[in-house]
Motif scaffolding. Structure first.
Motif, PDB file in Angstrom:
ATOM      1  N   LEU A 158       0.826  -1.208   0.000  1.00  0.00           N
ATOM      2  CA  LEU A 158       0.000   0.000   0.000  1.00  0.00           C
ATOM      3  C   LEU A 158       0.858   1.255   0.000  1.00  0.00           C
ATOM      4  O   LEU A 158       1.949   1.272   0.560  1.00  0.00           O
ATOM      5  CB  LEU A 158      -0.885   0.043   1.243  1.00  0.00           C
ATOM      6  CG  LEU A 158      -2.008  -0.969   1.352  1.00  0.00           C
ATOM      7  CD1 LEU A 158      -2.742  -0.768   2.673  1.00  0.00           C
ATOM      8  CD2 LEU A 158      -2.968  -0.834   0.209  1.00  0.00           C
TER       9      LEU A 158
ATOM     10  N   GLN B 245      -3.801   5.220   0.206  1.00  0.00           N
ATOM     11  CA  GLN B 245      -4.473   4.187  -0.571  1.00  0.00           C
ATOM     12  C   GLN B 245      -5.435   3.405   0.305  1.00  0.00           C
ATOM     13  O   GLN B 245      -5.167   3.150   1.477  1.00  0.00           O
ATOM     14  CB  GLN B 245      -3.440   3.246  -1.181  1.00  0.00           C
ATOM     15  CG  GLN B 245      -4.034   2.163  -2.055  1.00  0.00           C
ATOM     16  CD  GLN B 245      -2.945   1.272  -2.663  1.00  0.00           C
ATOM     17  OE1 GLN B 245      -1.755   1.510  -2.504  1.00  0.00           O
ATOM     18  NE2 GLN B 245      -3.380   0.237  -3.354  1.00  0.00           N
TER      19      GLN B 245
ATOM     20  N   VAL C  58      -8.077  -0.095   0.620  1.00  0.00           N
ATOM     21  CA  VAL C  58      -8.253  -1.444   0.099  1.00  0.00           C
ATOM     22  C   VAL C  58      -9.494  -2.053   0.743  1.00  0.00           C
ATOM     23  O   VAL C  58      -9.784  -1.802   1.915  1.00  0.00           O
ATOM     24  CB  VAL C  58      -6.986  -2.302   0.361  1.00  0.00           C
ATOM     25  CG1 VAL C  58      -6.733  -2.457   1.833  1.00  0.00           C
ATOM     26  CG2 VAL C  58      -7.084  -3.638  -0.323  1.00  0.00           C
TER      27      VAL C  58
ATOM     28  N   ILE D 174      -1.082  -7.728   3.139  1.00  0.00           N
ATOM     29  CA  ILE D 174      -1.063  -6.309   2.784  1.00  0.00           C
ATOM     30  C   ILE D 174       0.061  -5.663   3.585  1.00  0.00           C
ATOM     31  O   ILE D 174       0.101  -5.773   4.808  1.00  0.00           O
ATOM     32  CB  ILE D 174      -2.410  -5.630   3.104  1.00  0.00           C
ATOM     33  CG1 ILE D 174      -3.539  -6.299   2.317  1.00  0.00           C
ATOM     34  CG2 ILE D 174      -2.346  -4.145   2.792  1.00  0.00           C
ATOM     35  CD1 ILE D 174      -4.923  -5.853   2.748  1.00  0.00           C
TER      36      ILE D 174
ATOM     37  N   PHE E 234       2.292  -2.147   4.424  1.00  0.00           N
ATOM     38  CA  PHE E 234       2.400  -0.691   4.335  1.00  0.00           C
ATOM     39  C   PHE E 234       3.774  -0.302   4.879  1.00  0.00           C
ATOM     40  O   PHE E 234       3.979  -0.264   6.090  1.00  0.00           O
ATOM     41  CB  PHE E 234       1.288  -0.006   5.133  1.00  0.00           C
ATOM     42  CG  PHE E 234       1.343   1.492   5.057  1.00  0.00           C
ATOM     43  CD1 PHE E 234       1.038   2.150   3.882  1.00  0.00           C
ATOM     44  CD2 PHE E 234       1.725   2.236   6.152  1.00  0.00           C
ATOM     45  CE1 PHE E 234       1.096   3.530   3.795  1.00  0.00           C
ATOM     46  CE2 PHE E 234       1.783   3.618   6.091  1.00  0.00           C
ATOM     47  CZ  PHE E 234       1.473   4.270   4.905  1.00  0.00           C
TER      48      PHE E 234
END
Length: 129
Positions: free
Chosen positions: A3, A7, A9, A118, A120
């Protein structure tokens, strides 16, 4: 998936673990979760999950002993609109530490007990605690 800042999701699973990952250092990190209502605030003390209060009364959010925040989206009370996560340095002022001492930090949101779904990556910090 990696990410970028800002952003969003879509989360299509019900169970997630949130990890704060960093290269080893002497800096001790405390993680927390804030279950926020539509006004952007926690509704009561129980909506603040941290090392001194490790589980929400609804069992929807908990902190495990290894510093992982587990989230069960099915159990989050309807009045909760958003869950925010924080990482702070334990006794930062006393220890004279800040986030500039942490390298390659990232937050990982993983479907329950799986790693790296995910990611970040966090920016390089300076004097933040």
């Amino acid at each position: 998936m990696e990410l970028r800042k800002g952003q969003k999701v879509f989360l299509d699973e019900k169970f997630y673990d949130v990890y704060f990952i960093k290269e080893s250092s002497e800096v001790e990190i405390d993680i927390a979760a804030f279950l926020q209502e539509s006004n952007g605030k926690v509704g009561c003390d129980d909506d603040f999950i941290f090392y001194g209060h490790k589980m929400h009364d609804s069992y929807s959010v908990s902190i495990e002993n290894d510093g992982i925040i587990s989230v069960n989206l099915e159990l989050v009370p309807e009045r909760i609109e958003k869950i925010s996560f924080t990482a702070t340095i334990y006794d930062a002022e006393i220890r004279r530490q800040n986030f500039s001492k942490i390298r390659n930090a990232r937050v990982e949101l993983c479907v329950y007990k799986n790693k790296e779904d995910i990611i970040f990556p966090l920016p390089k910090f300076t004097v933040e605690t």
